[in-house]
Design a protein around this motif. Structure first.
Motif, PDB file in Angstrom:
ATOM      1  N   TYR A 227       0.826  -1.204   0.000  1.00 17.66           N
ATOM      2  CA  TYR A 227       0.000   0.000   0.000  1.00 17.66           C
ATOM      3  C   TYR A 227       0.863   1.258   0.000  1.00 17.66           C
ATOM      4  O   TYR A 227       1.823   1.379   0.770  1.00 17.66           O
TER       5      TYR A 227
ATOM      6  N   ALA B  32      -2.035   4.757  -4.676  1.00 19.23           N
ATOM      7  CA  ALA B  32      -3.415   4.277  -4.544  1.00 19.23           C
ATOM      8  C   ALA B  32      -4.399   5.327  -5.039  1.00 19.23           C
ATOM      9  O   ALA B  32      -5.393   5.011  -5.695  1.00 19.23           O
TER      10      ALA B  32
ATOM     11  N   ASP C  16      -5.553  -0.379  -1.328  1.00 24.56           N
ATOM     12  CA  ASP C  16      -6.030  -1.125  -0.177  1.00 24.56           C
ATOM     13  C   ASP C  16      -7.388  -1.730  -0.545  1.00 24.56           C
ATOM     14  O   ASP C  16      -7.799  -1.696  -1.706  1.00 24.56           O
TER      15      ASP C  16
ATOM     16  N   GLY D 177      -5.119  -0.067   4.505  1.00 26.74           N
ATOM     17  CA  GLY D 177      -3.907   0.622   4.104  1.00 26.74           C
ATOM     18  C   GLY D 177      -3.286   1.458   5.203  1.00 26.74           C
ATOM     19  O   GLY D 177      -2.065   1.496   5.359  1.00 26.74           O
TER      20      GLY D 177
END
Length: 271
Positions: free
Chosen positions: A77, A82, A91, A250
């Motif tokens: 993560y 992300a 995540d 995450g």
């Protein structure tokens, strides 16, 4: 659901016998799990090369590629990545999928080595547990559940359908060494169901068949769930098995800010 394919072989106990024993297990189940495997890039690549040629990670030279080898997908993560939607850094859960779905010829195998399982103190399904399904079992269950309609779905999925990149490909394909009528290769992109649901609506039959396949594949009757520990390696047949994971957290708040989950996994796709 349990299966002998995922009864771990101990690399330390087997020593020099690890490779032949692992190959035999793989040939029987088209999957093998190994514990106590060294978290070393060279050892990892040298071992998995017995299953095929490591393919360069499709985003090599980005944060998702391992700095020591261009074929290793570095899964952990990272907030900024992300936010950009980069798969390696996300995540949450990851639905069942095939490795390098759009590549032809289809890559033979997929390998993953858990370096750090990260936080394991969550409720079940919140610890990044790995999930696997054997497509043959999924197709059997599909036909059992839907009967003749299920057989029609199989035929539909063996015909070309529109993928998000604009190409037409079949989801199911024949294997030269097929063991029975349900032993097909499957290319499942992790977001393909959603893409068909929200994209081109001209192929309702294909979308319906794919949604049914996806639903059955995630049924507990066929899913193998494994919580991989430190230095556990799994190698699967990329035609016959799909892989995914339960949800990963995450970040979490602390008195000094937010703490990032140290979960880290290396993966390699093999031609």
């Amino acid at each position: 659901m349990t299966n002998a394919a995922f009864d771990a072989l101990d690399a330390t106990a087997l020593g020099e016998r690890l490779l032949p024993v692992a190959r035999e297990r793989f040939l029987t189940h088209r999957a093998v799990r190994i514990s106590n495997f060294a978290a070393d890039v060279s050892a990892f690549i040298e071992f998995v090369e017995h299953w095929g040629r490591p393919l360069r990670y499709y985003a090599a030279n980005t944060i998702g590629a391992h700095p020591d080898h261009a074929a290793i997908h570095h899964v952990r993560y990272e907030q900024a990545a992300a936010a950009r939607g980069e798969l390696h850094a996300l995540d949450g859960p990851l639905s069942l999928h095939s490795a390098q779905t759009m590549r032809d010829p289809r890559p033979a195998c997929f390998a993953m080595l858990m370096i750090d399982p990260g936080w394991l103190d969550g409720s079940p399904g919140q610890n990044g547990e790995s999930i696997f399904v054997e497509w043959r079992a999924v197709l059997v269950e599909l036909v059992l559940r839907f009967g003749r309609d299920g057989e029609s779905m199989v035929r539909t999925l063996k015909s070309p359908i529109l993928f998000p990149d604009g190409t037409r490909r079949s989801v199911l394909y024949d294997l030269p060494d097929a063991q029975g009528c349900f032993d097909h290769g499957v290319r499942m992109k992790y977001d393909l169901v959603e893409a068909l649901r929200t994209g081109d609506t001209s192929d309702r039959e294909a979308a319906r068949a794919l949604e049914a396949l996806h639903e059955v594949a995630h049924d507990e009757a066929v899913v193998r769930q494994i919580r991989l520990g430190v230095n556990e390696l799994v190698i699967i047949d990329n035609d016959r098995w799909a892989h995914g994971r339960r949800s990963v957290r995450g970040e979490r708040p602390t008195t000094n800010g937010r703490l990032v989950n140290p979960r880290e996994l290396w993966s390699v796709t093999l031609a």
